[in-house]
Scaffold this motif. Structure first.
Motif, PDB file in Angstrom:
ATOM      1  N   THR A 191      -0.760  10.924  -5.344  1.00  0.00           N
ATOM      2  CA  THR A 191      -1.130  11.355  -3.985  1.00  0.00           C
ATOM      3  C   THR A 191       0.077  11.378  -3.044  1.00  0.00           C
ATOM      4  N   VAL A 192       1.055  10.523  -3.325  1.00  0.00           N
ATOM      5  CA  VAL A 192       2.292  10.549  -2.530  1.00  0.00           C
ATOM      6  C   VAL A 192       3.480  10.433  -3.490  1.00  0.00           C
ATOM      7  N   PRO A 193       4.632  11.036  -3.147  1.00  0.00           N
ATOM      8  CA  PRO A 193       5.773  11.078  -4.079  1.00  0.00           C
ATOM      9  C   PRO A 193       6.381   9.714  -4.390  1.00  0.00           C
ATOM     10  N   HIS A 194       6.049   8.703  -3.579  1.00  0.00           N
ATOM     11  CA  HIS A 194       6.619   7.382  -3.839  1.00  0.00           C
ATOM     12  C   HIS A 194       5.563   6.442  -4.416  1.00  0.00           C
ATOM     13  N   CYS A 195       4.482   7.012  -4.934  1.00  0.00           N
ATOM     14  CA  CYS A 195       3.363   6.196  -5.409  1.00  0.00           C
ATOM     15  C   CYS A 195       3.807   5.240  -6.509  1.00  0.00           C
ATOM     16  N   GLY A 196       3.715   3.940  -6.213  1.00  0.00           N
ATOM     17  CA  GLY A 196       4.117   2.929  -7.187  1.00  0.00           C
ATOM     18  C   GLY A 196       3.063   2.665  -8.239  1.00  0.00           C
TER      19      GLY A 196
ATOM     20  N   ILE B  73       0.864  -1.183   0.000  1.00  0.00           N
ATOM     21  CA  ILE B  73       0.000   0.000   0.000  1.00  0.00           C
ATOM     22  C   ILE B  73       0.902   1.234   0.000  1.00  0.00           C
ATOM     23  N   PHE B  74       0.743   2.075  -1.022  1.00  0.00           N
ATOM     24  CA  PHE B  74       1.613   3.244  -1.121  1.00  0.00           C
ATOM     25  C   PHE B  74       1.067   4.439  -0.345  1.00  0.00           C
ATOM     26  N   ASN B  75      -0.253   4.538  -0.324  1.00  0.00           N
ATOM     27  CA  ASN B  75      -0.861   5.635   0.433  1.00  0.00           C
ATOM     28  C   ASN B  75      -2.104   5.100   1.112  1.00  0.00           C
ATOM     29  N   PRO B  76      -1.958   4.642   2.374  1.00  0.00           N
ATOM     30  CA  PRO B  76      -3.059   3.969   3.050  1.00  0.00           C
ATOM     31  C   PRO B  76      -4.223   4.895   3.376  1.00  0.00           C
TER      32      PRO B  76
ATOM     33  N   VAL C 121       3.582  13.683 -15.018  1.00  0.00           N
ATOM     34  CA  VAL C 121       3.250  13.916 -13.617  1.00  0.00           C
ATOM     35  C   VAL C 121       3.577  15.378 -13.313  1.00  0.00           C
ATOM     36  N   LYS C 122       2.839  15.940 -12.357  1.00  0.00           N
ATOM     37  CA  LYS C 122       3.063  17.339 -11.977  1.00  0.00           C
ATOM     38  C   LYS C 122       4.508  17.490 -11.507  1.00  0.00           C
ATOM     39  N   PRO C 123       5.226  18.499 -12.021  1.00  0.00           N
ATOM     40  CA  PRO C 123       6.627  18.675 -11.620  1.00  0.00           C
ATOM     41  C   PRO C 123       6.774  18.695 -10.101  1.00  0.00           C
ATOM     42  N   GLY C 124       7.696  17.921  -9.597  1.00  0.00           N
ATOM     43  CA  GLY C 124       7.969  17.891  -8.164  1.00  0.00           C
ATOM     44  C   GLY C 124       7.059  16.975  -7.364  1.00  0.00           C
ATOM     45  N   SER C 125       6.126  16.295  -8.049  1.00  0.00           N
ATOM     46  CA  SER C 125       5.154  15.509  -7.295  1.00  0.00           C
ATOM     47  C   SER C 125       5.545  14.039  -7.136  1.00  0.00           C
ATOM     48  N   HIS C 126       6.610  13.640  -7.810  1.00  0.00           N
ATOM     49  CA  HIS C 126       6.986  12.233  -7.714  1.00  0.00           C
ATOM     50  C   HIS C 126       8.501  12.087  -7.735  1.00  0.00           C
ATOM     51  N   GLN C 127       8.998  11.144  -6.944  1.00  0.00           N
ATOM     52  CA  GLN C 127      10.451  10.992  -6.828  1.00  0.00           C
ATOM     53  C   GLN C 127      11.094  10.474  -8.127  1.00  0.00           C
TER      54      GLN C 127
ATOM     55  N   GLU D 160      10.064  11.298 -11.285  1.00  0.00           N
ATOM     56  CA  GLU D 160       9.323  12.083 -12.263  1.00  0.00           C
ATOM     57  C   GLU D 160       9.790  11.867 -13.713  1.00  0.00           C
ATOM     58  N   ASN D 161      11.087  11.983 -13.938  1.00  0.00           N
ATOM     59  CA  ASN D 161      11.583  11.871 -15.312  1.00  0.00           C
ATOM     60  C   ASN D 161      11.381  10.481 -15.889  1.00  0.00           C
ATOM     61  N   ALA D 162      11.647   9.484 -15.066  1.00  0.00           N
ATOM     62  CA  ALA D 162      11.487   8.103 -15.527  1.00  0.00           C
ATOM     63  C   ALA D 162      10.027   7.818 -15.864  1.00  0.00           C
ATOM     64  N   LEU D 163       9.133   8.334 -15.022  1.00  0.00           N
ATOM     65  CA  LEU D 163       7.701   8.139 -15.260  1.00  0.00           C
ATOM     66  C   LEU D 163       7.257   8.799 -16.552  1.00  0.00           C
ATOM     67  N   ASN D 164       7.656  10.052 -16.724  1.00  0.00           N
ATOM     68  CA  ASN D 164       7.253  10.784 -17.927  1.00  0.00           C
ATOM     69  C   ASN D 164       7.758  10.092 -19.183  1.00  0.00           C
ATOM     70  N   LYS D 165       8.976   9.590 -19.113  1.00  0.00           N
ATOM     71  CA  LYS D 165       9.565   8.930 -20.271  1.00  0.00           C
ATOM     72  C   LYS D 165       8.778   7.671 -20.631  1.00  0.00           C
TER      73      LYS D 165
END
Lengths: 371, 178
Positions: free
Chosen positions: B103-108, B5-8, B135-141, B143-148
């Protein structure tokens, strides 16, 4: 510069519908008048073509090309057929599929006769990759086959008689998804392009295994496509998600090392990814021409670049490259993206190219110089 | 799906009622179409363009993969102001960028959320719309990998041939179930 001011135009020759889903790739048979395409519909379609004279319209060139659907290979791949490659003999077709296998296809005997077509049979299935295969390529002599996958590896296979393949090496140099493999046009040098933004060049150590001799860094995102300068292979072009094309000067140092540097950067597809490249000798118009580089982008455009090399009289100064855009085609597949562009390698058809699009269509085009 | 659970305990936000009419005159890109009045005269551009609110309507009801009873709107993962357009000149193509906020920066689950937005828009929008998901800039640890990953068409195509993934995707696209 608008398209009409350019030296040439890209004119439609044929629009081949038929795939039920996105067409990913087109490959011209190097020896016979056959064009192959593959698709997310898991099939390969083969088209034959011939020249027909059009005497009724004296204003147009004396001949035009007529394409007809020859056969469809259902392939049996359980997922998208992402890429295809003909062997240099034109007898064998390799398929790279998202089902992680490479298929090897040959036509049954008897199909050589005019008018009859033998069935295309799967001669071999190369298993080994763990995830989607993205690209497959035969070496210039046809003795080696390379494949790559999202599993980050590049495999080199030796081609034996009777569709027997032996794995010569598994190269685990990239840190991500490998998108494309391309063999040097005359030597046994392999290039691979990756989601890790780099390009790698590999050599065979006669006393040991294949190894990575050079890594080309410079692109800011995924490198989608590679194309060697076709005559001598002194340059390698790469197309990237960063919207640029880079042309690298590749200089073998003896038998065991390679030097490479970026010689020029081409920008013409706006901010959209460059999905596919193909480099042909073209119809040379001037000295120093390295031929025509065709690029297809996610902006829906196909651009034909003429690349020129300028050698200095001083042997210590490296030659420089220049380019001019010969022709540009917008909306090649209407609003759909173009996934592949490929020049016909056969003599007399150097100005013919094919494209594959997200609309499932394969289109054929011919370059015409403006009067 | 992963048992982790990433964000309980996510924050739930109030939602707006589904709009039956769209507030065209107030749409944020109206200025842009004013500039290109001449282009508007020919064919395609004459019709009313799809706007932010309409794109938002398409994605607001997608359920969150971790909290299936809640929608992406309720968790403020998506919102209308996070949707933007740009139209390349001399082209009927229209680029849409949809930004979302994990919802959380480590959301898997972020890759999956992005994929569900992309699939909904692929199925709903005309082919001339080219969708970019970020993803919104700064919202995920990552970010670049996700966007790619979310904008690699080959990876998206391959993901959509994965039956297990598509099954969960269809459930999320079917909307939140209490």
């Amino acid at each position: 510069m608008t398209a009409s001011q350019l030296p040439a135009t890209i004119n439609p020759v044929a629009d081949l519908a038929g795939h039920d889903d996105r067409a990913w790739y087109v490959a011209w048979n190097p020896t016979k008048p056959i064009l192959a395409s593959c698709s997310a519909d898991k099939s390969v379609r083969l088209y034959s073509y011939r020249e027909v004279s059009s005497e009724s319209e004296p204003s147009t060139p004396a001949t035009s090309l007529k394409f007809s659907h020859n056969t469809t290979i259902p392939t049996g791949h359980t997922k998208t057929v992402r890429a295809i490659a003909w062997s240099p003999s034109g007898k064998t077709l390799a398929t790279a599929s998202f089902d992680s296998n490479i298929g090897i296809w040959e036509q049954e005997e008897g199909g050589e006769d005019e008018g009859t077509t033998g069935e295309w049979e799967c001669m071999s299935l190369l298993e080994g990759h763990e995830t989607e295969c993205k690209s497959v390529a035969y070496s210039s002599t046809g003795t080696l086959l390379a494949s790559c996958s999202r599993d980050k590896t590049v495999w080199i296979w030796e081609v034996h008689p009777d569709a027997d393949f032996e794995c010569m090496g598994v190269l685990m140099e990239h840190t991500q998804d490998v998108k494309c493999v391309a063999w040097h046009p005359t030597q046994e040098i392999l290039a691979s392009a990756s989601y890790d933004d780099t390009i790698k060049l590999y050599l065979d150590d006669p006393s040991d295994d294949w190894y990575c001799a050079e890594t080309l860094k410079g692109h800011d995102s995924t490198v989608w496509s590679l194309a060697w300068e076709p005559s001598e292979g002194r340059y390698l072009a790469s197309g990237s998600d960063d919207s640029t094309i880079r042309i690298w000067r590749v200089t073998p140092q003896g038998m065991s090392d390679i030097e490479a540097e970026c010689a020029i950067i081409l920008e013409g597809h706006g901010k959209r990814p460059v999905q596919s490249l193909s480099w042909s000798k073209g119809i040379k118009t001037e000295d120093g021409s390295l031929g025509w580089l065709a690029s297809a982008g996610s902006d829906g455009c196909v651009i034909v670049w003429e690349i020129k090399e300028h050698r200095s009289e001083n042997a210590d100064i490296k030659p420089s490259l220049s380019y001019r855009i010969l022709a540009k085609l917008e909306g090649a597949h209407d609003v759909f993206d173009v996934n592949c562009v490929s020049w016909c390698p056969r003599r007399g058809f150097e100005d013919v190219l094919a494209t594959a699009g997200d609309d499932g269509h394969v289109k054929v085009w011919r370059i015409a110089f403006n009067a | 799906m992963s048992a982790e659970i990433f964000n309980p305990n996510p924050t739930i936000f109030a939602t707006t009622k589904s709009k039956t009419t769209y507030a065209k005159p107030s749409s944020l890109w109206l200025d842009e179409s004013d500039e290109s009045d001449e282009d508007e005269l020919d064919g395609n551009n004459e019709r009313e363009e799809i706007d932010q609110d309409e794109i938002f309507e398409l994605i607001r009801s997608i359920s969150d993969p971790e909290h299936r009873s809640m929608t992406l709107e309720q968790l403020a993962v998506v919102s209308a102001p996070q949707i933007s357009f740009d139209s390349p000149s001399s082209s009927s193509r229209r680029n849409v960028t949809v930004e979302f906020t994990p919802t959380v920066p480590h959301c898997g689950m972020s890759t999956f959320i992005g994929l569900s937005i992309r699939v909904r828009l692929l199925r709903s929008l005309p082919n001339r719309f080219k969708v970019e998901i970020r993803v919104k800039p700064g919202s995920h640890q990552s970010e670049n990998a996700l966007n790619k990953q979310l904008n690699d068409k080959e990876r998206v195509a391959a993901a959509l041939e994965n039956p297990a993934l598509v099954e969960v995707l269809e459930q999320c696209l079917a909307g939140a179930t209490a």
